[in-house]
Design a protein around this motif. Structure first.
Motif, PDB file in Angstrom:
ATOM      1  N   PRO A 128       1.252  -1.449  -0.032  1.00  0.00           N
ATOM      2  CA  PRO A 128       0.231  -0.073   0.097  1.00  0.00           C
ATOM      3  C   PRO A 128       0.831   0.954  -0.016  1.00  0.00           C
ATOM      4  N   SER A 129       0.037   2.430  -0.415  1.00  0.00           N
ATOM      5  CA  SER A 129       1.040   3.420  -0.442  1.00  0.00           C
ATOM      6  C   SER A 129       1.881   4.552   0.515  1.00  0.00           C
ATOM      7  N   SER A 130       0.959   3.567   1.661  1.00  0.00           N
ATOM      8  CA  SER A 130       1.553   4.112   3.220  1.00  0.00           C
ATOM      9  C   SER A 130       1.291   3.340   4.279  1.00  0.00           C
ATOM     10  N   ASP A 137      -4.972   3.406  -2.860  1.00  0.00           N
ATOM     11  CA  ASP A 137      -5.351   2.698  -2.776  1.00  0.00           C
ATOM     12  C   ASP A 137      -6.332   2.056  -2.663  1.00  0.00           C
ATOM     13  N   ALA A 138      -7.205   2.447  -2.309  1.00  0.00           N
ATOM     14  CA  ALA A 138      -8.793   1.793  -3.030  1.00  0.00           C
ATOM     15  C   ALA A 138      -8.947   2.599  -4.590  1.00  0.00           C
ATOM     16  N   GLU A 139      -8.756   3.259  -5.210  1.00  0.00           N
ATOM     17  CA  GLU A 139      -8.228   3.476  -7.102  1.00  0.00           C
ATOM     18  C   GLU A 139      -7.784   2.485  -7.106  1.00  0.00           C
ATOM     19  N   VAL A 140      -7.161   2.317  -6.806  1.00  0.00           N
ATOM     20  CA  VAL A 140      -5.717   1.429  -7.138  1.00  0.00           C
ATOM     21  C   VAL A 140      -6.432  -0.259  -7.058  1.00  0.00           C
ATOM     22  N   TRP A 141      -6.946  -0.191  -6.022  1.00  0.00           N
ATOM     23  CA  TRP A 141      -7.654  -1.523  -5.788  1.00  0.00           C
ATOM     24  C   TRP A 141      -8.567  -1.763  -6.797  1.00  0.00           C
ATOM     25  N   GLU A 142      -9.813  -0.749  -7.017  1.00  0.00           N
ATOM     26  CA  GLU A 142     -11.239  -1.389  -7.465  1.00  0.00           C
ATOM     27  C   GLU A 142     -10.689  -1.378  -8.849  1.00  0.00           C
ATOM     28  N   ALA A 143      -9.215  -0.552  -9.780  1.00  0.00           N
ATOM     29  CA  ALA A 143      -8.538  -1.400 -10.747  1.00  0.00           C
ATOM     30  C   ALA A 143      -7.975  -2.137 -11.075  1.00  0.00           C
ATOM     31  N   MET A 144      -7.421  -3.173 -10.522  1.00  0.00           N
ATOM     32  CA  MET A 144      -6.946  -4.665 -10.249  1.00  0.00           C
ATOM     33  C   MET A 144      -8.529  -5.253 -10.455  1.00  0.00           C
ATOM     34  N   VAL A 145      -9.122  -4.872  -9.838  1.00  0.00           N
ATOM     35  CA  VAL A 145     -10.761  -5.808 -10.089  1.00  0.00           C
ATOM     36  C   VAL A 145     -11.473  -5.218 -11.162  1.00  0.00           C
ATOM     37  N   GLY A 146     -10.646  -4.290 -11.547  1.00  0.00           N
ATOM     38  CA  GLY A 146     -10.949  -4.646 -13.062  1.00  0.00           C
ATOM     39  C   GLY A 146     -10.658  -5.186 -14.627  1.00  0.00           C
ATOM     40  N   GLU A 147      -9.533  -5.751 -13.545  1.00  0.00           N
ATOM     41  CA  GLU A 147      -8.012  -6.551 -14.483  1.00  0.00           C
ATOM     42  C   GLU A 147      -8.315  -7.542 -14.419  1.00  0.00           C
ATOM     43  N   ARG A 148      -9.004  -8.264 -13.538  1.00  0.00           N
ATOM     44  CA  ARG A 148      -9.641  -9.453 -13.149  1.00  0.00           C
ATOM     45  C   ARG A 148     -10.990 -10.071 -14.129  1.00  0.00           C
ATOM     46  N   ASN A 149     -11.603  -8.685 -13.942  1.00  0.00           N
ATOM     47  CA  ASN A 149     -12.976  -8.868 -14.641  1.00  0.00           C
ATOM     48  C   ASN A 149     -13.062  -9.397 -15.834  1.00  0.00           C
ATOM     49  N   ALA A 150     -11.788  -8.212 -16.112  1.00  0.00           N
ATOM     50  CA  ALA A 150     -11.380  -8.508 -17.454  1.00  0.00           C
ATOM     51  C   ALA A 150     -10.200  -9.332 -18.316  1.00  0.00           C
ATOM     52  N   ARG A 151      -9.985 -10.688 -16.987  1.00  0.00           N
ATOM     53  CA  ARG A 151      -9.545 -12.147 -17.406  1.00  0.00           C
ATOM     54  C   ARG A 151      -8.316 -11.566 -17.754  1.00  0.00           C
ATOM     55  N   ARG A 152      -7.301 -10.638 -17.338  1.00  0.00           N
ATOM     56  CA  ARG A 152      -6.228 -10.408 -17.435  1.00  0.00           C
ATOM     57  C   ARG A 152      -5.432 -10.573 -16.320  1.00  0.00           C
ATOM     58  N   THR A 153      -6.395 -11.366 -15.429  1.00  0.00           N
ATOM     59  CA  THR A 153      -5.569 -11.935 -14.524  1.00  0.00           C
ATOM     60  C   THR A 153      -6.445 -12.744 -13.466  1.00  0.00           C
ATOM     61  N   SER A 159       0.813  -7.228  -1.211  1.00  0.00           N
ATOM     62  CA  SER A 159       1.959  -7.998  -0.634  1.00  0.00           C
ATOM     63  C   SER A 159       2.634  -6.286   0.445  1.00  0.00           C
ATOM     64  N   ASN A 160       3.820  -6.783   1.319  1.00  0.00           N
ATOM     65  CA  ASN A 160       3.823  -6.358   2.267  1.00  0.00           C
ATOM     66  C   ASN A 160       2.943  -4.951   3.461  1.00  0.00           C
ATOM     67  N   VAL A 161       1.548  -5.901   3.748  1.00  0.00           N
ATOM     68  CA  VAL A 161       0.718  -5.801   4.108  1.00  0.00           C
ATOM     69  C   VAL A 161       0.819  -5.493   5.848  1.00  0.00           C
ATOM     70  N   SER A 162      -0.034  -4.886   6.592  1.00  0.00           N
ATOM     71  CA  SER A 162       0.188  -4.651   8.312  1.00  0.00           C
ATOM     72  C   SER A 162      -1.726  -5.159   8.280  1.00  0.00           C
ATOM     73  N   MET A 163      -1.985  -5.368   9.646  1.00  0.00           N
ATOM     74  CA  MET A 163      -3.032  -5.929  10.533  1.00  0.00           C
ATOM     75  C   MET A 163      -4.034  -4.767   9.834  1.00  0.00           C
ATOM     76  N   ARG A 164      -3.916  -3.486  10.221  1.00  0.00           N
ATOM     77  CA  ARG A 164      -4.746  -2.180   9.504  1.00  0.00           C
ATOM     78  C   ARG A 164      -4.529  -2.498   8.435  1.00  0.00           C
ATOM     79  N   HIS A 165      -4.111  -2.416   7.707  1.00  0.00           N
ATOM     80  CA  HIS A 165      -3.994  -2.166   6.470  1.00  0.00           C
ATOM     81  C   HIS A 165      -5.443  -3.244   6.180  1.00  0.00           C
ATOM     82  N   LEU A 166      -5.433  -5.136   5.684  1.00  0.00           N
ATOM     83  CA  LEU A 166      -6.036  -5.862   5.909  1.00  0.00           C
ATOM     84  C   LEU A 166      -7.505  -5.200   6.239  1.00  0.00           C
ATOM     85  N   GLN A 167      -7.507  -5.004   7.252  1.00  0.00           N
ATOM     86  CA  GLN A 167      -8.998  -5.094   8.736  1.00  0.00           C
ATOM     87  C   GLN A 167      -9.782  -3.263   7.359  1.00  0.00           C
ATOM     88  N   GLN A 168      -9.029  -2.415   7.414  1.00  0.00           N
ATOM     89  CA  GLN A 168      -9.545  -1.545   6.743  1.00  0.00           C
ATOM     90  C   GLN A 168      -9.403  -1.691   4.854  1.00  0.00           C
TER      91      GLN A 168
END
Length: 283
Positions: A128-130, A137-153, A159-168
């Motif tokens: 994450p960015s901080s 991060d939220a915008e990037v994650w939704e863009a990644m979801v879009g890539e998944r929906n487009a079947r490019r992944t 990666s490199n995340v804390s509990m705080r990141h994951l909970q949020q």
């Protein structure tokens, strides 16, 4: 490998029991990717971050094993990452002036070109960015979801995340990660809190730097003795332990003999009391 969590399996395509990490290989990258696949690795971890990875050379290695008929694309699990500009050097895989969502698309398109693939199996937000989950991060994650929906992944991770990141992340987004990849320190309890969160949320935990971050554990008398009892190396003990507590381990060795040994650890099973001692050995 059969994951204990059947819910996670229904959400995800099968992933291999070991990932070969390609960071910090530079000019040796292509040759080591070929060597790892010849040794038996079927999962390759990389990132579109030229500062630490040579992703185009990963693709060269893949092309070589395809040409040799050793494997086909569908035999492999390919994982790459999107890295923010702060984690890059001047060799960016996207336009730094573009919106974050556009950068995500450009980065993955570049990765697919590097890897000679129409899609990857896993696309990971490379930290994450901080120290908290931000709007970016939220915008990037939704863009990644879009890539998944487009079947490019097929799958997404962080990666490199804390509990705080994951909970949020899980509180804000409908889409949860399939993978969490963290550097795993024994002195911090082998990232126990995050591992438990992943187990509760049906997320597969990928552990990296299991050896380099835990040199003191490799030398610990209990581990040394355990290795003798099992006729194994200390590294094999660490990898077997990691797997049995629910991790998908990464190794980045450049030593052919160590590649062989690492894969042989898949046949090593530790006893419950041995696992319990390992859990508490350094945290």
């Amino acid at each position: 490998m059969e994951w204990e969590n059947s819910d996670a399996m229904t959400r995800q395509s099968p992933s291999p029991p070991f990932l070969y990490g390609t960071a910090w290989k530079e000019d040796r990258t292509a040759a080591l990717v070929k060597l790892a696949i010849r040794a038996g690795f079927r999962g390759i971890d990389t990132a579109n971050q030229r500062k630490h990875y040579f992703e185009a050379a990963v693709g060269e290695g893949l092309a070589a094993v395809y040409r040799d008929g050793l494997v086909q694309r569908e035999d492999l699990f390919l994982q790459t990452k999107f890295t923010y500009q702060e984690g890059q050097d001047h060799r960016l895989p996207y336009d730094p002036s573009a919106a974050p969502a556009v950068q995500v698309a450009q980065s993955l398109a570049s990765s697919l070109e590097h890897l000679g693939a129409e899609s990857v199996d896993s696309f990971v937000l490379h930290g994450p960015s901080s120290d908290r989950w931000t709007e970016v991060d939220a915008e990037v994650w939704e863009a990644m979801v879009g890539e998944r929906n487009a079947r490019r992944t097929q799958l997404l991770g962080v990666s490199n995340v804390s509990m705080r990141h994951l909970q949020q992340l899980v509180a804000i987004h409908k889409e949860q990660p399939a993978f969490v990849q963290n550097r795993c320190y024994a002195r911090l309890g082998w990232d126990r809190e995050v591992r438990q969160f992943c187990k509760d949320q049906n997320i597969i935990y990928q552990g990296f730097s299991l050896l380099t971050a835990n040199v003191e554990v490799l030398r610990h008398p209990f581990v040394v003795q355990l290795a003798k009892q099992h006729q194994a190396t200390a590294a094999q003990i660490i990898f077997a332990f990691a797997r049995q507590i629910g991790m998908l381990p990464l190794t980045g060795t450049s030593n052919p003999e160590h590649m062989k040994q690492d894969l042989e650890s898949l046949g090593l099973v530790l006893k419950p009391d041995e696992i319990q001692t390992m859990e508490s050995i350094a945290g």
